[in-house]
Write an enzyme that holds these catalytic residues in place. Structure first.
Site, PDB file in Angstrom:
ATOM      1  N   ASP A 479       0.850  -1.192   0.000  1.00 58.84           N
ATOM      2  CA  ASP A 479       0.000   0.000   0.000  1.00 58.84           C
ATOM      3  C   ASP A 479       0.884   1.239   0.000  1.00 58.84           C
ATOM      4  OD1 ASP A 479       0.940   0.302   2.546  1.00 58.84           O
ATOM      5  OD2 ASP A 479      -0.993   0.052   3.540  1.00 58.84           O
ATOM      6  N   ASN A 487      -4.073  12.801   0.897  1.00 58.95           N
ATOM      7  CA  ASN A 487      -5.470  13.223   0.687  1.00 58.95           C
ATOM      8  C   ASN A 487      -5.776  14.488   1.473  1.00 58.95           C
ATOM      9  OD1 ASN A 487      -6.539  11.460  -1.185  1.00 58.95           O
ATOM     10  ND2 ASN A 487      -7.058   9.897   0.331  1.00 58.95           N
ATOM     11  N   HIS A 492      -8.752  14.819  -2.551  1.00 54.90           N
ATOM     12  CA  HIS A 492      -9.037  13.466  -3.051  1.00 54.90           C
ATOM     13  C   HIS A 492      -8.767  13.318  -4.541  1.00 54.90           C
ATOM     14  CE1 HIS A 492     -10.623  11.701   0.627  1.00 54.90           C
ATOM     15  NE2 HIS A 492     -11.244  12.879   0.863  1.00 54.90           N
ATOM     16  N   ASP A 496      -6.583  10.428  -5.975  1.00 52.09           N
ATOM     17  CA  ASP A 496      -6.959   9.457  -7.015  1.00 52.09           C
ATOM     18  C   ASP A 496      -5.891   9.379  -8.096  1.00 52.09           C
ATOM     19  OD1 ASP A 496      -9.266   8.902  -5.680  1.00 52.09           O
ATOM     20  OD2 ASP A 496     -10.565  10.159  -6.952  1.00 52.09           O
ATOM     21  N   GLU A 522      -5.943   2.376  -0.855  1.00 54.01           N
ATOM     22  CA  GLU A 522      -4.613   2.514  -1.458  1.00 54.01           C
ATOM     23  C   GLU A 522      -3.844   1.205  -1.417  1.00 54.01           C
ATOM     24  OE1 GLU A 522      -3.989   3.346   2.928  1.00 54.01           O
ATOM     25  OE2 GLU A 522      -5.574   3.563   1.436  1.00 54.01           O
TER      26      GLU A 522
END
Length: 599
Positions: A479, A487, A492, A496, A522
């Site tokens: 991850d 974030n 966000h 992304d 993630e």
């Protein structure tokens, strides 16, 4: 027709009419006789009675027979025969009709037909037997028992049945039929036959200088050709009547014979018999030919209707001159008017240019080797439309000249082909939709990688293969380090973008056999089939380094922590992922941006 005859048999006037006709014809024949022993040249009452008994119902036969017996007895008495002789002659005349009726009805049922050779032969034999029986009975009754009387009686009665019965049966059917009315043209034709026969018979029988007995035969042949069975019988009856009158008046080429009156009478009778034997069978054959022609025409019409309804045609190729035959449906398939079919090469040119070579090769091979064949091709009509046809056939031998050819059936399958194409397109569209749905169901929307569901399915399948003895399997779970901070700081949308960038970088480091998917948030999973822990460590390090090096201006630089686990005996999907997850947290606790191998 049968109901009409039934009404005729049940009518009280029927026997009376028969009795009067029988009496009048019998008396006239006896008066006109020229031979000894009261024997007429022809005995029409026998034909009248036989025709009547053949058309009336079985239950009414005895009533008509009794009427004829009474009339015969009265005519014999008036002609000068004694009481006992009249009874004997009446019995002989009644017996002849009953025997012929019994023989014919036993063979043919309720109706005797003269339009086929077998029917005419049966009538000929039945009347012959009946006449012989009658002649034997009459000879036993006659005051002078000799062969000449037997022969005279036999020929007289037989001629009466042979000549009169067919004429009356034809007249019965013609008068009672609702479908065979005599047209004006037919009436003129029959009138011409009568006139021509009267002229020929008068020229023949009303002079005694030249033996012109062959002339009526010529006219009767013409009558048969022009008027069929009915015309031939009418012409013969005219000859019989005029010849009998001439015999009564002592005129005609028969009197050139230097013999007794009985001998002349026998000669005239056998002359009439020769006319019958020569003409009536020919009329029967012509009638049978016409009936076959009508039946064939009707069958062809029904075949054309069936072909049109089923969109099937038939064709034939003559291998000698390469000529072809098309049924009407084949013309319709090609969009051409009915007429003369094109030559073989021109017919092949009517196929689509991409199909002509194949069709030509199939036809040539079939003509050369005679093997059955089948093919599908496209026909291009004159208006440019295309029809799909399916053809099959085999070698054929002509029934007329034994020429070898090909016979085939051609079927318009355009609707089936178009339906199959629509079905195929619908099936392909459904398959594409199903594939898209399956892909959507197993794909992460953000990254385009496999989603959690797909990862679990793939890993389960891989572990099953591993249980069957195949090479080891390894799993990398990783991850993004400090992704929450990304974030919170960048939002966000940037988060992304970072996830997509990490997914792309990791995917670029894998082999074609490897699968990477987004496990959630993630977190990502890489499944490495047939991969041991050493190779898995190398791939994991390559992924880590690639992600660390992949960042652009304006985007945050991120790293990943990775946990690697390789299969052990008894591993399940949950077990191996759990061990990879433990290794991942060990990498994070060790300072992140590094990898750890599960124990």
């Amino acid at each position: 027709m049968r109901q009409t005859f039934a009404r005729l048999g049940d009518s009280p006037l029927g026997p009376a009419v028969l009795g009067i006709a029988y009496f009048a014809s019998a008396l006239l024949s006896l008066v006109m006789t020229r031979g000894a022993h009261g024997i007429a040249a022809i005995w029409p009452p026998s034909g009248i009675l036989l025709a009547t008994l053949l058309v009336v119902p079985r239950h009414a036969v005895w009533r008509f027979a009794m009427a004829a017996i009474i009339a015969s007895f009265a005519a014999n008495l008036l002609a000068g025969s004694g009481f006992c002789v009249s009874i004997g002659f009446t019995a002989a005349n009644g017996l002849e009709a009953m025997v012929a009726t019994l023989l014919l009805r036993r063979r043919s049922g309720a109706r005797v037909s003269f339009i086929n050779p077998s029917g005419l032969s049966a009538f000929f034999v039945a009347s012959l037997i009946a006449s012989l029986v009658s002649a034997l009975v009459a000879t036993c009754i006659s005051p002078r028992l000799n062969g000449e009387f037997l022969l005279s009686w036999f020929s007289t009665v037989w001629l009466g049945m042979l000549l009169v019965t067919p004429l009356l049966l034809a007249a019965f059917e013609l008068s009672l039929s609702t479908r065979r009315r005599v047209s004006g043209r037919d009436a003129i034709n029959l009138s011409g036959i009568v006139l021509l026969t009267v002229i020929a018979a008068s020229f023949t029988f009303y002079q005694t200088q030249y033996p012109m007995l062959f002339v009526p035969m010529m006219v009767i042949v013409i009558a048969v050709l022009r008027g069929g069975m009915l015309g031939g019988i009418i012409s013969m009856m005219v000859v019989v009547v005029l010849g009998s009158l001439a015999l009564f008046w002592g005129s005609g080429p028969i009197f050139l014979i230097r013999a007794s009156s009985d001998t002349r009478l026998l000669f005239f009778q056998f002359y009439l018999l020769s006319l019958f034997v020569s003409s009536l069978p020919m009329a029967t054959l012509l009638a049978a030919r016409d009936r076959l022609r009508v039946n064939l025409s009707e069958r062809i019409r029904l075949l054309d209707q069936a072909e049109a309804a089923a969109h099937i045609g038939h064709w034939r190729v003559n291998s000698i001159d390469q000529t072809i035959f098309w049924s009407p449906e084949v013309f319709r398939m090609h969009g051409l008017p009915e007429g003369k079919p094109p030559a073989l090469e021109q017919a092949i040119d009517l196929y689509h240019q991409d199909d002509r070579q194949g069709v030509s090769e199939v036809i040539a091979l079939a003509l050369a080797e005679g093997q059955p064949f089948a093919f599908e091709a496209r026909i291009v009509r004159p208006d440019g439309s295309v029809r799909y046809v399916a053809t099959q056939g085999e070698r054929d031998y002509s029934s007329t000249d034994d020429a070898i050819g090909l016979f085939g059936l051609i079927r318009d399958v355009t609707e089936q082909i178009e339906a199959q194409q629509v079905l195929k397109e619908s099936r392909d569209a459904a398959n594409r939709s199903a594939a898209a749905a399956m892909l959507l169901a197993s794909t992460d929307v953000l990254t385009g990688l496999a989603n959690r569901r797909r990862i679990i399915e793939y890993l389960d399948d891989a572990l099953t293969d591993n249980e069957t003895g195949k090479a080891a399997l390894s799993v990398i779970l990783f991850d993004i380090d400090h992704f929450k901070a990304v974030n919170d700081r960048y939002g966000h949308d940037i988060g992304d973008d970072v996830i997509k960038r990490v997914a792309s970088s990791a995917n670029g480091c894998l082999r074609n056999t490897d699968l990477i998917g987004r496990y959630g948030g993630e977190e990502f999973v890489i499944i490495l089939p047939k991969t041991d822990r050493e190779v898995a460590l190398q791939i994991a390090e390559r992924v880590r380094a690639s992600i660390e090096a992949s960042w652009d201006d304006g985007q945050p630089k991120v790293t990943v922590s990775l946990g690697i686990a390789s299969t052990r005996d008894g591993d399940t999907c949950d077990v191996i992922l759990k061990r990879a997850d433990i290794a991942l947290y060990e990498a994070k606790h060790a300072g992140r941006n590094r990898l750890r191998l599960a124990s």
